[in-house]
Design an enzyme around this catalytic site. Structure first.
Site, short mmCIF file in Angstrom:
data_model
loop_
_atom_site.label_atom_id
_atom_site.label_comp_id
_atom_site.label_asym_id
_atom_site.label_seq_id
_atom_site.Cartn_x
_atom_site.Cartn_y
_atom_site.Cartn_z
N HIS A 140 0.85 -1.19 0.00
CA HIS A 140 0.00 0.00 0.00
C HIS A 140 0.89 1.24 0.00
CE1 HIS A 140 -3.24 2.67 0.44
NE2 HIS A 140 -3.93 2.08 1.40
N HIS B 213 -2.64 7.00 -0.90
CA HIS B 213 -3.65 7.64 -0.05
C HIS B 213 -3.13 8.23 1.26
CE1 HIS B 213 -6.95 5.26 -2.35
NE2 HIS B 213 -6.53 6.34 -3.00
N TYR C 103 -0.71 7.41 3.33
CA TYR C 103 -0.15 6.59 4.40
C TYR C 103 1.38 6.61 4.32
CZ TYR C 103 -5.02 5.44 5.03
OH TYR C 103 -6.36 5.56 5.24
#
Length: 373
Positions: free
Chosen positions: A183, A186, A188
């Site tokens: 990931h 977004h 993070y």
């Protein structure tokens, strides 16, 4: 190319060979945080949730799953850093495989998008920076989320976090997952390194575009060496400004990463459309395009961000993407590929139950077209 309209040639429902994985269609379950993994441990009710959304040869990406005890920032999101979590994931993965699905675990670290109450010993969240995220209105439009000021990782500490991703990838494979999705989107932790609105470092992980992307690529390298590049994907959102993580030149960032990833021969790159910069139902009209990144990246290219059936078919037919990722519509329609095949009406999703602790409501109670499923 004109979009194919014949029911027998629906682009989204054509097969695709993704490395060693033979996919029967190109509709992918997005990684969707559902906050039903109590105390960061996946629960038995997830067996039904994921298996409901599994088709033979369909690709599913798990909800974002923490790589360590410092990775958490939301209530009841799962982890993959302990043996207990691995054992809890196994029956969920087995259920997907029993129906012939391909299952990737999305591994994440929230970085500064956290609060001391989610951190071990109440410590400060870690990040690329010491700049905090200002309070944010939650998705219900009423409640406010507050975040603790982060502690900037030292240069010497960064490799330890890279290693957390490596170990989490190993445990995901132990749990039976077919691969992992890193990931990097977004707002993070990985995004906090890549985006110049956040990263204010002066060491080898800050400043130039190459330096800001170094952390992400070190993770890609470590994970690829641990489990094999043929089992690794990454999600990126160069245009997104979630959690105050924007970039002054998102086109350059996205293109740099797309090209740099080729060195590692990873399986896929999952990009979020530029139009998803704005939170809410209304999509942002954006002149930017993922086309340069699509052309640069040599592996399988996934796109996400507000797609419906028509737009998804068009994306495949015109070569904009190899696979299209669906979130809210797949959440509310466990038989989404079948509904797309029949061009059937879709269940409406209920935003109020997206992040909800109930193990059934808004989770496994969305109806199928056929009542016997």
């Amino acid at each position: 190319m004109n979009m194919v309209k014949s029911s027998s040639l629906i682009p989204l429902l054509t097969p695709y060979q993704m490395g060693q994985f033979h996919l029967s269609h190109r509709i992918v379950l997005a990684p969707l945080t559902r906050q039903r993994s109590y105390n960061s441990v996946p629960q038995p009710h997830a067996v039904l949730y994921y298996s409901q959304r599994t088709t033979k040869g369909g690709l599913l990406i798990s909800e974002a799953t923490g790589v360590s005890d410092t990775a958490q920032g939301y209530p009841d999101t799962p982890g993959i850093w302990t043996d207990e979590q691995v054992e809890a994931w196994k029956p969920i993965v087995d259920a997907v495989h029993a129906k012939g699905g391909v299952f990737f675990c999305q591994i994440w670290h929230v970085g500064r998008v956290s609060h001391q109450r989610f951190q071990p010993n109440g410590q400060d969240p870690i990040s690329s920076t010491d700049k905090p995220v200002t309070p944010q209105i939650r998705s219900n439009g009423v409640d406010v989320a507050e975040f603790s000021p982060p502690r900037q990782l030292t240069t010497e500490e960064v490799p330890r976090v890279v290693n957390d991703f490596r170990l989490a990838a190993r445990k995901a494979i132990e749990a039976g997952f077919d691969g992992v999705e890193i990931h990097g989107a977004h707002g993070y932790l990985i995004d906090q390194f890549m985006k110049d609105q956040v990263n204010n470092r002066s060491d080898i992980y800050g400043g130039s575009l190459e330096n800001r992307c170094r952390f992400a690529l070190e993770i890609v390298d470590a994970v690829s060496q641990e489990i094999g590049a043929e089992r690794v994907g990454i999600r990126l959102s160069p245009f997104a400004d979630y959690m105050q993580s924007g970039d002054s030149n998102p086109e350059a960032l996205g293109l740099y990463m797309a090209k740099a990833l080729n060195k590692y021969n990873i399986l896929y790159c999952h990009m979020v459309e530029p139009r998803m910069r704005t939170v809410g139902e209304k999509l942002d009209k954006c002149p930017h395009s993922l086309a340069p990144m699509r052309q640069a990246f040599q592996g399988t290219f996934l796109v996400a961000g507000g797609y419906d059936r028509e737009e998804g078919n068009k994306a495949i037919a015109e070569g904009h993407a190899d696979l299209v990722v669906y979130g809210r519509w797949f959440l509310a329609n466990p038989d989404l590929p079948k509904r797309f095949a029949l061009n059937a009406p879709l269940n409406k999703y209920n935003r109020e139950t997206f992040y909800f602790s109930d193990p059934v409501v808004g989770y496994t109670d969305y109806p199928f077209l056929d009542s016997d499923e």
